[in-house]
Design an enzyme around this catalytic site. Structure first.
Site, short mmCIF file in Angstrom:
data_model
loop_
_atom_site.label_atom_id
_atom_site.label_comp_id
_atom_site.label_asym_id
_atom_site.label_seq_id
_atom_site.Cartn_x
_atom_site.Cartn_y
_atom_site.Cartn_z
N GLY A 1 0.78 -1.23 0.00
CA GLY A 1 0.00 0.00 0.00
C GLY A 1 0.81 1.28 0.00
O GLY A 1 0.27 2.35 0.30
N SER A 2 2.08 1.21 -0.40
CA SER A 2 2.86 2.46 -0.37
C SER A 2 2.34 3.46 -1.40
O SER A 2 2.37 4.67 -1.15
CB SER A 2 4.35 2.18 -0.55
OG SER A 2 4.64 1.80 -1.87
N ASN A 3 1.85 2.99 -2.53
CA ASN A 3 1.27 3.93 -3.51
C ASN A 3 -0.06 4.49 -3.02
O ASN A 3 -0.37 5.66 -3.27
CB ASN A 3 1.10 3.25 -4.88
CG ASN A 3 2.40 3.25 -5.67
OD1 ASN A 3 2.84 4.30 -6.12
ND2 ASN A 3 3.02 2.09 -5.80
N ASN B 1 -3.77 2.93 -13.40
CA ASN B 1 -2.88 1.94 -12.78
C ASN B 1 -1.46 2.49 -12.78
O ASN B 1 -1.09 3.27 -13.66
CB ASN B 1 -2.92 0.63 -13.57
CG ASN B 1 -2.07 -0.46 -12.94
OD1 ASN B 1 -2.05 -0.62 -11.72
ND2 ASN B 1 -1.32 -1.19 -13.76
N HIS C 1 2.50 1.14 -12.88
CA HIS C 1 3.26 -0.08 -13.21
C HIS C 1 4.76 0.24 -13.15
O HIS C 1 5.19 1.28 -13.67
CB HIS C 1 2.87 -0.58 -14.60
CG HIS C 1 3.57 -1.86 -14.95
ND1 HIS C 1 3.18 -3.07 -14.41
CD2 HIS C 1 4.64 -2.10 -15.74
CE1 HIS C 1 3.99 -4.02 -14.88
NE2 HIS C 1 4.88 -3.47 -15.68
N ILE D 1 -8.77 -6.56 -14.29
CA ILE D 1 -10.12 -5.99 -14.28
C ILE D 1 -10.75 -6.28 -15.63
O ILE D 1 -10.14 -6.04 -16.66
CB ILE D 1 -10.01 -4.48 -14.06
CG1 ILE D 1 -9.41 -4.26 -12.70
CG2 ILE D 1 -11.33 -3.78 -14.29
CD1 ILE D 1 -10.13 -3.36 -11.81
C1 GRF Z 1 4.10 -1.20 -7.19
O1 GRF Z 1 5.39 -1.51 -7.63
C2 GRF Z 1 3.21 -0.93 -8.37
O2 GRF Z 1 3.89 -0.33 -9.43
C3 GRF Z 1 2.76 -2.30 -8.76
O3 GRF Z 1 2.57 -2.98 -7.53
C4 GRF Z 1 3.41 -2.40 -6.54
C5 GRF Z 1 2.55 -2.01 -5.39
O4 GRF Z 1 3.31 -1.54 -4.30
N1 GRF Z 1 1.57 -2.24 -9.57
P1 GRF Z 1 2.59 -0.85 -3.09
O5 GRF Z 1 1.58 -1.85 -2.54
O6 GRF Z 1 1.91 0.39 -3.59
O7 GRF Z 1 3.67 -0.55 -2.09
#
Ligand code: GRF
Length: 197
Positions: free
Chosen positions: A13-15, A107, A109, A93
């Protein structure tokens, strides 16, 4: 007027955290939805004071059950969500969510798409020996990491890099460009050109 954002995540969940903490105005993260009761993102949501909910995704491993995907879509529409941000959602999805949110699912990536779609993009790029890796924010279509590109950020590969040190630098850039792309979308400024394959 706020634009309600839902973040869908399966993992750390860092993003998700970056979207909550970053400047996405006029967008605001309204809810975290997860398909994984163990997701680190759930703990982060509690710390950040963001509403979070686990929803059953169906019996499959890498996609939703059709009925379950309909229920996710109905729930999000019912809350007035206008933008869905995938942030490490480990599922493809398909129809119901795409139909409910046309052009409104994004999304992040960890590669410079269209290179290295799919799992462990950082490892794929590192093992290939690219000199420039990076990350991409794109709109979601029915494919795996396909769909119109909104923003990309390159990350130089250093001689001293391991797969993990590279992935860590890419992740930092992900956090920056995801909120930038979301903000641009919410202001009606997300520009993209569709590559016809
Ligand atoms: C990230 O590297 C994102 O690019 C990919 O999955 C990972 C998720 O990381 N789709 P986080 O859970 O947001 O830390």
């Amino acid at each position: 007027m706020h634009i309600k954002i839902a973040v869908l995540a399966s993992g750390a969940g860092s993003n998700f955290k970056a979207l909550v903490s970053g400047d996405t105005a006029p967008g605001i993260v309204d809810i975290l939805l997860t398909d994984n009761e163990e997701a680190g993102a759930l703990k982060l949501a509690a710390e950040l004071g963001v509403e979070a909910r686990y929803m059953y995704p169906g019996k499959y491993r890498t996609r939703f059950g059709i009925r379950e995907e309909e229920l996710w879509a109905e729930y999000l529409l019912g809350r007035g969500v206008e933008l869905v941000c995938l942030a490490g959602l480990m599922r493809i999805i398909k129809g119901p969510l795409l139909d409910a949110f046309p052009g409104k699912i994004m999304n992040i990536h960890p590669s410079l798409l269209p290179s290295f779609p799919g799992l462990d993009a950082q490892g794929q790029a590192f093992n290939y020996g690219v000199k420039v890796a990076g990350c991409t924010v794109h709109y979601v279509d029915g494919g795996t990491d396909t769909g119109p590109i909104i923003l990309q950020e390159p990350v130089q590969v250093l001689d001293s890099d391991t797969r993990d040190s590279l992935a860590a630098r890419i992740l930092k850039r992900e956090h920056e460009i995801y909120s930038m792309a979301v903000k641009a979308h919410c202001r009606g400024r997300a520009v993209y050109s569709k590559v016809v394959r």
